[in-house]
Design a protein around this motif. Structure first.
Motif, PDB file in Angstrom:
ATOM      1  N   SER A 158       0.867  -1.174   0.000  1.00 55.20           N
ATOM      2  CA  SER A 158       0.000   0.000   0.000  1.00 55.20           C
ATOM      3  C   SER A 158       0.903   1.224   0.000  1.00 55.20           C
ATOM      4  N   LEU A 159       0.861   2.010  -1.086  1.00 54.33           N
ATOM      5  CA  LEU A 159       1.774   3.123  -1.291  1.00 54.33           C
ATOM      6  C   LEU A 159       1.014   4.373  -1.694  1.00 54.33           C
ATOM      7  N   ARG A 160       1.622   5.527  -1.435  1.00 53.82           N
ATOM      8  CA  ARG A 160       1.140   6.792  -1.992  1.00 53.82           C
ATOM      9  C   ARG A 160       2.257   7.341  -2.867  1.00 53.82           C
ATOM     10  N   VAL A 161       1.989   7.481  -4.157  1.00 49.70           N
ATOM     11  CA  VAL A 161       3.023   7.791  -5.147  1.00 49.70           C
ATOM     12  C   VAL A 161       2.641   9.074  -5.904  1.00 49.70           C
ATOM     13  N   PRO A 162       3.559  10.025  -6.083  1.00 49.19           N
ATOM     14  CA  PRO A 162       3.263  11.200  -6.902  1.00 49.19           C
ATOM     15  C   PRO A 162       3.092  10.800  -8.365  1.00 49.19           C
ATOM     16  N   ALA A 163       2.044  11.283  -8.995  1.00 47.79           N
ATOM     17  CA  ALA A 163       1.816  10.987 -10.409  1.00 47.79           C
ATOM     18  C   ALA A 163       2.737  11.842 -11.270  1.00 47.79           C
ATOM     19  N   LEU A 164       3.190  11.264 -12.385  1.00 45.74           N
ATOM     20  CA  LEU A 164       4.007  11.990 -13.361  1.00 45.74           C
ATOM     21  C   LEU A 164       3.296  12.141 -14.699  1.00 45.74           C
ATOM     22  N   ALA A 165       2.102  11.602 -14.806  1.00 44.17           N
ATOM     23  CA  ALA A 165       1.307  11.733 -16.029  1.00 44.17           C
ATOM     24  C   ALA A 165      -0.160  11.779 -15.644  1.00 44.17           C
ATOM     25  N   GLU A 166      -0.930  12.540 -16.398  1.00 43.78           N
ATOM     26  CA  GLU A 166      -2.360  12.644 -16.088  1.00 43.78           C
ATOM     27  C   GLU A 166      -3.032  11.285 -16.232  1.00 43.78           C
ATOM     28  N   GLU A 167      -2.718  10.585 -17.316  1.00 40.76           N
ATOM     29  CA  GLU A 167      -3.171   9.200 -17.459  1.00 40.76           C
ATOM     30  C   GLU A 167      -2.066   8.327 -16.879  1.00 40.76           C
ATOM     31  N   ALA A 168      -2.175   8.026 -15.599  1.00 42.81           N
ATOM     32  CA  ALA A 168      -1.085   7.420 -14.844  1.00 42.81           C
ATOM     33  C   ALA A 168      -1.188   5.895 -14.885  1.00 42.81           C
ATOM     34  N   VAL A 169      -0.140   5.255 -15.403  1.00 39.46           N
ATOM     35  CA  VAL A 169      -0.065   3.798 -15.484  1.00 39.46           C
ATOM     36  C   VAL A 169       1.055   3.318 -14.568  1.00 39.46           C
ATOM     37  N   PHE A 170       0.782   2.335 -13.747  1.00 42.31           N
ATOM     38  CA  PHE A 170       1.755   1.772 -12.817  1.00 42.31           C
ATOM     39  C   PHE A 170       1.921   0.287 -13.121  1.00 42.31           C
ATOM     40  N   ILE A 171       3.170  -0.131 -13.316  1.00 46.47           N
ATOM     41  CA  ILE A 171       3.495  -1.533 -13.550  1.00 46.47           C
ATOM     42  C   ILE A 171       4.208  -2.045 -12.306  1.00 46.47           C
ATOM     43  N   LEU A 172       3.716  -3.129 -11.729  1.00 53.09           N
ATOM     44  CA  LEU A 172       4.295  -3.720 -10.524  1.00 53.09           C
ATOM     45  C   LEU A 172       4.788  -5.114 -10.884  1.00 53.09           C
ATOM     46  N   ALA A 173       6.115  -5.322 -10.842  1.00 55.16           N
ATOM     47  CA  ALA A 173       6.710  -6.550 -11.345  1.00 55.16           C
ATOM     48  C   ALA A 173       7.486  -7.267 -10.249  1.00 55.16           C
ATOM     49  N   PHE A 174       7.198  -8.571 -10.078  1.00 56.69           N
ATOM     50  CA  PHE A 174       7.991  -9.422  -9.214  1.00 56.69           C
ATOM     51  C   PHE A 174       9.205  -9.933  -9.990  1.00 56.69           C
ATOM     52  N   THR A 175      10.193 -10.432  -9.268  1.00 60.61           N
ATOM     53  CA  THR A 175      11.410 -10.894  -9.924  1.00 60.61           C
ATOM     54  C   THR A 175      11.218 -12.206 -10.681  1.00 60.61           C
ATOM     55  N   ASN A 176      10.116 -12.918 -10.442  1.00 63.15           N
ATOM     56  CA  ASN A 176       9.856 -14.160 -11.171  1.00 63.15           C
ATOM     57  C   ASN A 176       9.031 -13.931 -12.432  1.00 63.15           C
TER      58      ASN A 176
END
Length: 334
Positions: A158-176
């Motif tokens: 659970s994070l609070r992240v500053p957006a860098l784009a109005e249409e904000a896409v976040f990719i969350l990748a595990f090492t596997n």
């Protein structure tokens, strides 16, 4: 000012013909500025009165500021990349597979879900549930910004992240190779100036923002030791500095973001932005790397990569200051 009485400035040669101010502080003044105690006045520090200027100067000839790839061990997404086309994320980290399967024991299915929700100050509340991947490293990618976190014992983040784009896409990748994608719209982004510094490992990098002529250690000087409050950014009273990434993880990818509410602020003036790093036993004598990301007026992101040679360990306790890696902000006021 206290700051100018305690430091001397030298100019280093740069690649790409971009000037960077380079400052070395002695250990006593660095402790006064960054230690846990209250900032001292020059008259309280007699050891500084007779300091030799020659001893404080540092000859720096190998600073490099380029547009080359930031070598983090993970390929950084370019700011202009069409990340919305990514359906399933993958990691470039070469690590052994986390699960071994056989014909007798079929692999368990891991249900991974992620959610992004816009909140005040052009921030995004980002969450992920991966119950079969507890205490695992996750790399978060967002429009060129990248940092690593660790899931909880229940496989959640659970994070609070500053957006860098109005249409904000976040990719969350595990090492596997497992992961998830979350997307949201951040309509407030145009109301904020936003600058990012990111790096790998315990290199000691910091953003320092001195708002409207603030001295070091005074109100209006924001850094990791005095980051400000998101509530002040919402009201327009001041900016806020946020740090992202798990510093306890192995070889963490970390990021700091300075945000200023240009649409809500009533004052006029400049905000001086600098990047600083302390010479420590961990980084002395090494070349360290960082990358800056800055949102431009047209919404595009300007990226610069830095390779900085750190002095030998006899300079431990000193601070290196780069004045031109991040562009100062000019605030017009409402």
């Amino acid at each position: 000012m206290l700051r100018t009485k305690e430091i001397l400035t030298a100019i280093g040669a740069l690649g790409c013909a971009i000037g960077i101010g380079f400052i070395m502080q002695n250990s006593d003044s660095a402790q006064a500025l960054y230690g846990p105690t209250e900032i001292q006045h020059p008259e309280d520090m007699p050891e500084l009165k007779g300091a030799s200027a020659a001893n404080a100067l540092l000859d720096v000839q190998e600073i490099k500021l380029t547009s080359a790839e930031f070598d983090t061990g993970i390929k950084l997404p370019q700011p202009e990349a069409e990340v919305t086309k990514v359906s399933t994320p993958s990691s470039a980290l070469a690590e052994p597979k986390m699960y071994e399967t056989s014909e007798a024991t079929p692999a368990a299915t891991c249900e991974i879900s992620a959610l992004a929700r816009p909140v005040a100050a052009a921030m995004v509340d980002l969450s992920m549930q991966a119950p079969c991947l507890p205490n695992e490293r996750v790399t978060v990618h967002h429009t060129g910004m990248i940092f690593t976190v660790t899931t909880s014992a229940k496989g959640e983040i659970s994070l609070r992240v500053p957006a860098l784009a109005e249409e904000a896409v976040f990719i969350l990748a595990f090492t596997n190779g497992d992961g998830a994608v979350a997307q949201t719209t951040v309509e407030e982004l145009a109301d904020f100036d936003r600058s990012v510094l990111q790096w790998k490992g315990n290199t000691g990098f910091q953003i320092h923002a001195r708002e409207f002529g603030a001295d070091y250690g005074s109100a209006g000087h924001l850094w990791s030791g005095a980051p400000g409050e998101i509530a002040d950014a919402v009201s327009g009273d001041s900016g806020v500095l946020t740090r992202h990434g798990d510093m306890q993880a192995a070889d963490p990818l970390l990021a700091e973001v300075y945000s200023f509410p240009k649409a809500y602020n009533a004052r006029k003036g400049n905000i001086a932005l600098s990047v600083e790093t302390e010479v420590t036993a961990t980084n002395c004598g090494l070349e360290i790397e960082a990358q800056s990301l800055e949102i431009q007026p047209d919404g595009n992101i300007k990226t610069q990569n830095l390779i900085l040679p750190v002095p030998d360990c006899d300079a431990e306790g000193s601070f290196l200051v780069l004045n031109n890696l991040l562009q100062d902000l000019k605030v017009a006021g409402r």
